[in-house]
Design an enzyme around this catalytic site. Structure first.
Site, short mmCIF file in Angstrom:
data_model
loop_
_atom_site.label_atom_id
_atom_site.label_comp_id
_atom_site.label_asym_id
_atom_site.label_seq_id
_atom_site.Cartn_x
_atom_site.Cartn_y
_atom_site.Cartn_z
CE LYS A 1 7.30 -9.94 2.41
NZ LYS A 1 8.15 -10.54 1.37
CG LEU B 1 10.74 -4.60 0.82
CD1 LEU B 1 9.64 -3.77 1.47
CD2 LEU B 1 12.09 -4.17 1.33
CE LYS C 1 3.87 -16.22 3.44
NZ LYS C 1 4.07 -16.58 4.86
CG ASP C 2 10.42 -16.73 -1.18
OD1 ASP C 2 11.43 -17.38 -1.42
OD2 ASP C 2 9.34 -17.24 -0.82
CE LYS C 3 16.12 -7.85 -0.63
NZ LYS C 3 17.52 -7.55 -0.18
#
Length: 359
Positions: free
Chosen positions: A154, A157, A183-185
Protein backbone atom coordinates in the site's frame (compact mmCIF):
# COMPACT_ATOMS: atom_id res chain seq x y z
CA UNK A 1 18.53 18.19 26.19
CA UNK A 2 20.84 15.20 25.96
CA UNK A 3 21.62 13.31 22.76
CA UNK A 4 22.37 9.60 22.50
CA UNK A 5 25.34 10.28 20.23
CA UNK A 6 28.24 12.64 20.98
CA UNK A 7 28.92 13.17 17.27
CA UNK A 8 28.47 16.56 15.63
CA UNK A 9 25.00 17.13 14.30
CA UNK A 10 23.99 17.81 10.71
CA UNK A 11 20.73 18.52 8.97
CA UNK A 12 18.68 16.67 6.40
CA UNK A 13 15.10 16.20 5.27
CA UNK A 14 13.35 12.97 6.26
CA UNK A 15 10.21 11.73 4.46
CA UNK A 16 10.23 14.58 1.96
CA UNK A 17 8.24 12.19 -0.21
CA UNK A 18 6.10 9.27 0.89
CA UNK A 19 8.32 7.01 -1.21
CA UNK A 20 11.30 7.99 0.96
CA UNK A 21 9.91 5.77 3.74
CA UNK A 22 9.51 2.07 2.92
CA UNK A 23 8.46 -0.61 5.40
CA UNK A 24 8.50 -4.38 4.92
CA UNK A 25 7.09 -6.65 7.61
CA UNK A 26 9.27 -9.47 8.97
CA UNK A 27 7.25 -12.58 9.86
CA UNK A 28 7.90 -15.15 12.60
CA UNK A 29 10.15 -17.10 10.21
CA UNK A 30 12.34 -14.00 9.80
CA UNK A 31 11.25 -13.64 6.17
CA UNK A 32 10.88 -10.11 4.83
CA UNK A 33 7.54 -9.43 3.15
CA UNK A 34 8.05 -8.60 -0.53
CA UNK A 35 5.26 -8.54 -3.09
CA UNK A 36 6.55 -10.67 -5.98
CA UNK A 37 3.57 -12.65 -7.28
CA UNK A 38 0.25 -11.14 -8.40
CA UNK A 39 -1.10 -14.34 -9.94
CA UNK A 40 -4.13 -16.38 -8.86
CA UNK A 41 -3.17 -19.87 -7.55
CA UNK A 42 -3.77 -22.49 -10.27
CA UNK A 43 -6.15 -24.55 -8.11
CA UNK A 44 -8.51 -21.57 -7.85
CA UNK A 45 -8.63 -20.43 -11.47
CA UNK A 46 -12.16 -20.95 -12.73
CA UNK A 47 -12.23 -23.62 -15.43
CA UNK A 48 -14.98 -24.65 -17.80
CA UNK A 49 -15.89 -28.29 -17.15
CA UNK A 50 -15.95 -30.21 -20.37
CA UNK A 51 -18.37 -33.09 -20.01
CA UNK A 52 -19.04 -35.54 -22.80
CA UNK A 53 -22.75 -36.00 -22.23
CA UNK A 54 -23.22 -38.61 -24.96
CA UNK A 55 -20.93 -41.13 -23.28
CA UNK A 56 -22.61 -41.00 -19.86
CA UNK A 57 -25.79 -42.98 -20.54
CA UNK A 58 -26.34 -44.47 -17.10
CA UNK A 59 -26.62 -42.50 -13.88
CA UNK A 60 -23.14 -42.32 -12.30
CA UNK A 61 -24.40 -42.29 -8.70
CA UNK A 62 -27.18 -44.00 -6.71
CA UNK A 63 -28.63 -40.69 -5.52
CA UNK A 64 -29.82 -39.87 -9.07
CA UNK A 65 -32.41 -42.38 -10.32
CA UNK A 66 -31.91 -43.61 -13.89
CA UNK A 67 -35.20 -42.07 -15.06
CA UNK A 68 -34.15 -38.68 -13.66
CA UNK A 69 -30.78 -38.96 -15.39
CA UNK A 70 -32.41 -39.77 -18.72
CA UNK A 71 -34.82 -36.86 -18.28
CA UNK A 72 -31.91 -34.47 -17.74
CA UNK A 73 -30.15 -35.76 -20.88
CA UNK A 74 -33.33 -35.49 -22.93
CA UNK A 75 -33.98 -31.96 -21.63
CA UNK A 76 -30.49 -30.92 -22.68
CA UNK A 77 -31.05 -32.13 -26.25
CA UNK A 78 -34.57 -30.66 -26.45
CA UNK A 79 -35.30 -27.18 -27.76
CA UNK A 80 -37.94 -26.61 -25.09
CA UNK A 81 -37.26 -25.01 -21.73
CA UNK A 82 -38.22 -27.97 -19.58
CA UNK A 83 -37.53 -28.49 -15.87
CA UNK A 84 -36.61 -31.83 -14.33
CA UNK A 85 -37.56 -32.35 -10.69
CA UNK A 86 -36.22 -34.82 -8.15
CA UNK A 87 -37.90 -35.48 -4.81
CA UNK A 88 -35.33 -34.52 -2.16
CA UNK A 89 -37.43 -35.31 0.91
CA UNK A 90 -35.29 -38.28 1.92
CA UNK A 91 -31.98 -36.92 0.64
CA UNK A 92 -29.40 -35.74 3.15
CA UNK A 93 -27.27 -32.65 2.64
CA UNK A 94 -24.36 -34.93 1.70
CA UNK A 95 -26.57 -36.67 -0.89
CA UNK A 96 -27.54 -33.34 -2.46
CA UNK A 97 -23.92 -32.24 -2.52
CA UNK A 98 -22.96 -35.43 -4.39
CA UNK A 99 -25.74 -34.81 -6.91
CA UNK A 100 -24.60 -31.22 -7.52
CA UNK A 101 -20.99 -32.33 -7.97
CA UNK A 102 -21.97 -35.14 -10.33
CA UNK A 103 -24.15 -32.90 -12.52
CA UNK A 104 -21.47 -30.22 -12.67
CA UNK A 105 -18.78 -32.78 -13.54
CA UNK A 106 -20.75 -34.35 -16.40
CA UNK A 107 -22.72 -31.41 -17.78
CA UNK A 108 -20.52 -28.49 -16.75
CA UNK A 109 -22.38 -25.18 -16.95
CA UNK A 110 -24.99 -26.57 -19.35
CA UNK A 111 -27.23 -27.58 -16.42
CA UNK A 112 -28.08 -25.51 -13.35
CA UNK A 113 -29.23 -27.45 -10.27
CA UNK A 114 -31.06 -25.91 -7.31
CA UNK A 115 -32.73 -27.15 -4.15
CA UNK A 116 -35.98 -25.61 -2.94
CA UNK A 117 -39.53 -26.23 -1.74
CA UNK A 118 -42.28 -26.97 -4.27
CA UNK A 119 -45.86 -27.47 -3.04
CA UNK A 120 -44.58 -27.99 0.49
CA UNK A 121 -42.02 -30.65 -0.51
CA UNK A 122 -38.27 -30.30 -0.76
CA UNK A 123 -37.19 -30.89 -4.34
CA UNK A 124 -34.15 -30.52 -6.54
CA UNK A 125 -34.71 -28.86 -9.92
CA UNK A 126 -32.53 -29.09 -13.02
CA UNK A 127 -32.70 -26.48 -15.77
CA UNK A 128 -30.79 -25.73 -18.91
CA UNK A 129 -28.37 -22.84 -18.50
CA UNK A 130 -29.95 -19.88 -20.32
CA UNK A 131 -27.01 -17.53 -20.07
CA UNK A 132 -28.56 -15.65 -17.13
CA UNK A 133 -28.48 -18.14 -14.27
CA UNK A 134 -24.94 -18.77 -13.07
CA UNK A 135 -23.93 -21.33 -10.46
CA UNK A 136 -21.45 -19.53 -8.17
CA UNK A 137 -21.09 -22.31 -5.62
CA UNK A 138 -17.52 -23.26 -4.89
CA UNK A 139 -16.19 -26.17 -2.88
CA UNK A 140 -13.03 -25.36 -0.93
CA UNK A 141 -10.20 -27.80 -1.83
CA UNK A 142 -9.63 -30.33 0.95
CA UNK A 143 -5.83 -30.06 0.64
CA UNK A 144 -5.83 -26.29 1.22
CA UNK A 145 -5.90 -24.54 4.59
CA UNK A 146 -9.10 -22.57 5.04
CA UNK A 147 -7.28 -19.32 5.86
CA UNK A 148 -5.94 -17.34 2.92
CA UNK A 149 -2.78 -15.40 3.77
CA UNK A 150 -1.76 -12.67 1.35
CA UNK A 151 0.59 -9.71 1.07
CA UNK A 152 -0.79 -6.19 0.90
CA UNK A 153 1.37 -3.49 -0.66
CA UNK A 154 0.00 0.00 0.00
CA UNK A 155 0.95 3.62 -0.53
CA UNK A 156 -0.19 6.65 1.53
CA UNK A 157 -2.67 4.58 3.54
CA UNK A 158 -2.53 3.35 7.11
CA UNK A 159 -3.30 -0.30 7.73
CA UNK A 160 -6.80 0.31 9.10
CA UNK A 161 -7.89 2.30 6.06
CA UNK A 162 -6.39 -0.29 3.71
CA UNK A 163 -8.29 -2.99 5.61
CA UNK A 164 -11.54 -1.04 5.29
CA UNK A 165 -11.09 -0.52 1.55
CA UNK A 166 -10.24 -4.17 0.86
CA UNK A 167 -13.23 -5.32 2.92
CA UNK A 168 -15.47 -2.91 1.02
CA UNK A 169 -14.36 -4.39 -2.32
CA UNK A 170 -15.08 -7.90 -1.00
CA UNK A 171 -18.43 -6.78 0.51
CA UNK A 172 -17.57 -8.14 3.93
CA UNK A 173 -16.94 -6.60 7.38
CA UNK A 174 -13.44 -5.33 8.03
CA UNK A 175 -13.34 -7.51 11.16
CA UNK A 176 -13.09 -10.55 8.86
CA UNK A 177 -9.57 -9.49 7.88
CA UNK A 178 -6.61 -10.07 10.19
CA UNK A 179 -3.14 -8.54 10.22
CA UNK A 180 -0.09 -8.76 12.47
CA UNK A 181 0.65 -5.08 12.92
CA UNK A 182 -0.13 -1.50 11.91
CA UNK A 183 2.08 0.17 9.30
CA UNK A 184 2.74 3.84 8.58
CA UNK A 185 0.43 5.93 6.39
CA UNK A 186 2.85 8.23 4.58
CA UNK A 187 5.02 5.45 3.21
CA UNK A 188 5.28 2.43 0.93
CA UNK A 189 4.58 -0.61 3.07
CA UNK A 190 4.16 -4.35 2.61
CA UNK A 191 2.58 -6.64 5.19
CA UNK A 192 0.66 -9.90 5.62
CA UNK A 193 -3.13 -10.15 5.93
CA UNK A 194 -5.37 -13.21 6.31
CA UNK A 195 -9.04 -13.99 5.68
CA UNK A 196 -11.11 -17.14 5.96
CA UNK A 197 -12.21 -19.00 2.81
CA UNK A 198 -12.25 -16.17 0.30
CA UNK A 199 -11.47 -17.35 -3.21
CA UNK A 200 -8.09 -15.86 -4.25
CA UNK A 201 -9.40 -14.53 -7.57
CA UNK A 202 -11.71 -12.24 -5.60
CA UNK A 203 -8.77 -10.81 -3.65
CA UNK A 204 -6.84 -10.14 -6.86
CA UNK A 205 -9.59 -9.07 -9.25
CA UNK A 206 -12.06 -7.21 -7.00
CA UNK A 207 -9.35 -5.01 -5.46
CA UNK A 208 -7.85 -3.88 -8.77
CA UNK A 209 -9.91 -0.69 -8.51
CA UNK A 210 -7.79 0.35 -5.50
CA UNK A 211 -5.07 2.42 -7.15
CA UNK A 212 -2.72 2.50 -4.15
CA UNK A 213 -3.17 -1.12 -3.00
CA UNK A 214 -1.85 -4.33 -4.55
CA UNK A 215 -2.45 -7.88 -3.30
CA UNK A 216 -0.47 -11.05 -4.04
CA UNK A 217 1.82 -13.87 -2.82
CA UNK A 218 -1.22 -15.91 -1.77
CA UNK A 219 -0.68 -18.95 0.46
CA UNK A 220 -3.02 -21.15 2.50
CA UNK A 221 -2.73 -22.00 6.20
CA UNK A 222 -4.80 -23.72 8.88
CA UNK A 223 -4.69 -20.76 11.26
CA UNK A 224 -5.47 -17.05 10.83
CA UNK A 225 -2.91 -14.30 11.27
CA UNK A 226 -3.02 -12.74 14.73
CA UNK A 227 -1.98 -9.35 16.04
CA UNK A 228 1.66 -9.40 17.10
CA UNK A 229 2.70 -12.37 14.95
CA UNK A 230 5.75 -10.67 13.52
CA UNK A 231 9.39 -10.27 14.46
CA UNK A 232 9.50 -6.64 13.39
CA UNK A 233 9.82 -4.45 10.33
CA UNK A 234 12.58 -3.67 7.86
CA UNK A 235 12.84 0.05 7.07
CA UNK A 236 14.39 1.74 4.05
CA UNK A 237 14.60 5.49 4.67
CA UNK A 238 15.86 8.19 2.32
CA UNK A 239 17.40 11.32 3.90
CA UNK A 240 17.59 14.25 1.47
CA UNK A 241 19.68 17.46 1.40
CA UNK A 242 22.18 16.06 3.91
CA UNK A 243 24.71 18.70 5.03
CA UNK A 244 27.17 16.41 6.83
CA UNK A 245 30.32 15.02 5.27
CA UNK A 246 30.45 11.35 4.23
CA UNK A 247 32.68 10.32 7.15
CA UNK A 248 30.35 11.94 9.70
CA UNK A 249 27.29 10.39 8.09
CA UNK A 250 28.88 6.93 8.20
CA UNK A 251 29.75 7.30 11.89
CA UNK A 252 26.26 8.51 12.76
CA UNK A 253 24.69 5.56 10.97
CA UNK A 254 26.97 3.22 12.89
CA UNK A 255 25.84 4.90 16.12
CA UNK A 256 22.21 4.32 15.15
CA UNK A 257 22.95 0.65 14.51
CA UNK A 258 24.63 0.24 17.89
CA UNK A 259 22.53 2.49 20.15
CA UNK A 260 19.18 2.76 18.41
CA UNK A 261 16.92 5.81 18.60
CA UNK A 262 13.78 7.10 20.31
CA UNK A 263 10.68 5.85 18.51
CA UNK A 264 7.74 8.00 17.44
CA UNK A 265 4.09 6.99 17.46
CA UNK A 266 2.19 8.47 14.53
CA UNK A 267 -1.43 9.38 13.96
CA UNK A 268 -2.21 5.91 12.61
CA UNK A 269 -2.25 4.71 16.22
CA UNK A 270 -4.92 6.91 17.74
CA UNK A 271 -7.22 9.06 15.59
CA UNK A 272 -6.82 11.78 13.00
CA UNK A 273 -6.22 14.86 15.17
CA UNK A 274 -2.69 16.25 15.46
CA UNK A 275 -3.57 17.98 18.75
CA UNK A 276 -4.40 14.67 20.41
CA UNK A 277 -1.31 13.58 22.41
CA UNK A 278 -1.13 9.97 21.29
CA UNK A 279 0.99 8.90 24.24
CA UNK A 280 -1.81 9.96 26.60
CA UNK A 281 -4.18 7.57 24.83
CA UNK A 282 -1.58 4.82 25.17
CA UNK A 283 -1.20 5.51 28.89
CA UNK A 284 -4.95 5.18 29.45
CA UNK A 285 -5.02 1.92 27.51
CA UNK A 286 -2.16 0.53 29.60
CA UNK A 287 -4.00 1.56 32.78
CA UNK A 288 -7.20 -0.07 31.54
CA UNK A 289 -9.04 3.25 31.52
CA UNK A 290 -11.07 2.48 28.38
CA UNK A 291 -13.58 5.32 28.83
CA UNK A 292 -10.85 7.94 29.23
CA UNK A 293 -9.04 6.62 26.13
CA UNK A 294 -12.23 6.96 24.05
CA UNK A 295 -12.89 10.45 25.41
CA UNK A 296 -9.42 11.63 24.43
CA UNK A 297 -9.83 10.34 20.87
CA UNK A 298 -13.32 11.85 20.47
CA UNK A 299 -12.71 15.16 22.26
CA UNK A 300 -13.14 18.27 20.04
CA UNK A 301 -9.96 20.34 19.53
CA UNK A 302 -9.10 23.84 18.30
CA UNK A 303 -7.80 22.48 15.00
CA UNK A 304 -11.14 20.83 14.11
CA UNK A 305 -12.58 22.23 10.90
CA UNK A 306 -16.26 23.08 11.56
CA UNK A 307 -17.38 21.78 8.14
CA UNK A 308 -15.71 18.36 8.37
CA UNK A 309 -17.75 15.27 9.23
CA UNK A 310 -15.31 14.13 11.92
CA UNK A 311 -15.42 17.55 13.63
CA UNK A 312 -19.24 17.62 13.59
CA UNK A 313 -19.43 14.08 14.98
CA UNK A 314 -16.95 14.79 17.79
CA UNK A 315 -18.83 17.98 18.73
CA UNK A 316 -22.18 16.17 18.75
CA UNK A 317 -20.83 13.33 20.94
CA UNK A 318 -19.16 15.80 23.32
CA UNK A 319 -22.39 17.76 23.75
CA UNK A 320 -24.91 14.92 23.82
CA UNK A 321 -22.96 11.77 24.68
CA UNK A 322 -25.12 10.03 22.05
CA UNK A 323 -22.99 7.93 19.67
CA UNK A 324 -25.91 7.31 17.30
CA UNK A 325 -26.55 11.03 16.83
CA UNK A 326 -22.83 11.60 16.30
CA UNK A 327 -22.77 8.95 13.55
CA UNK A 328 -25.49 10.84 11.69
CA UNK A 329 -22.98 13.63 11.07
CA UNK A 330 -20.93 11.42 8.75
CA UNK A 331 -21.56 11.60 5.01
CA UNK A 332 -18.41 10.84 3.06
CA UNK A 333 -16.06 9.37 5.66
CA UNK A 334 -18.00 6.30 6.70
CA UNK A 335 -15.87 3.23 7.52
CA UNK A 336 -12.69 5.14 6.74
CA UNK A 337 -11.57 6.60 10.06
CA UNK A 338 -11.02 5.50 13.63
CA UNK A 339 -13.50 8.04 15.02
CA UNK A 340 -16.33 6.57 12.96
CA UNK A 341 -15.50 3.00 13.98
CA UNK A 342 -15.27 3.97 17.65
CA UNK A 343 -18.65 5.73 17.57
CA UNK A 344 -20.13 2.84 15.63
CA UNK A 345 -18.95 0.40 18.31
CA UNK A 346 -20.49 2.53 21.06
CA UNK A 347 -23.81 2.79 19.21
CA UNK A 348 -24.12 -0.94 18.53
CA UNK A 349 -23.41 -2.09 22.08
CA UNK A 350 -24.08 -0.52 25.46
CA UNK A 351 -23.18 3.17 25.62
CA UNK A 352 -20.66 2.38 28.38
CA UNK A 353 -19.10 -0.64 26.67
CA UNK A 354 -15.85 1.15 25.83
CA UNK A 355 -13.78 -2.05 25.80
CA UNK A 356 -15.62 -3.62 22.86
CA UNK A 357 -15.86 -0.26 21.09
CA UNK A 358 -12.06 -0.08 21.10
CA UNK A 359 -11.66 -3.71 19.95
Amino acid sequence: MKFISQLDGYSGIIKARFSDFQVNEIDLNNEVAKLTDLSIPADFIKKEVQGNVGEVVNSPIDQIPQETWEAIRFMLESCEKNVVELDATNLTKEDRTKIHECVKKVFGKKIVANTGTVDGKKKMTFKKHDGKIVDHRFKWPEDKGEYVHFLVYKECLDTLEACLRIASCLRMPASSLNYAGVKDKRAKTTQWFSVKKVEPWKLIIKTKCLTNIRIGNIVFKKEPLKLGQLVGNKFRIALRNVTGKDDLVEKSLQSLAENGFINYYGLQRFGNDKEVPTFSVGVQLLLGNWKEACQIILKPTKSDHPDHDISKAKKMFFESGDASKALEQFNGNKDTCIEYLLLSGLSKGHSNDFVNALA
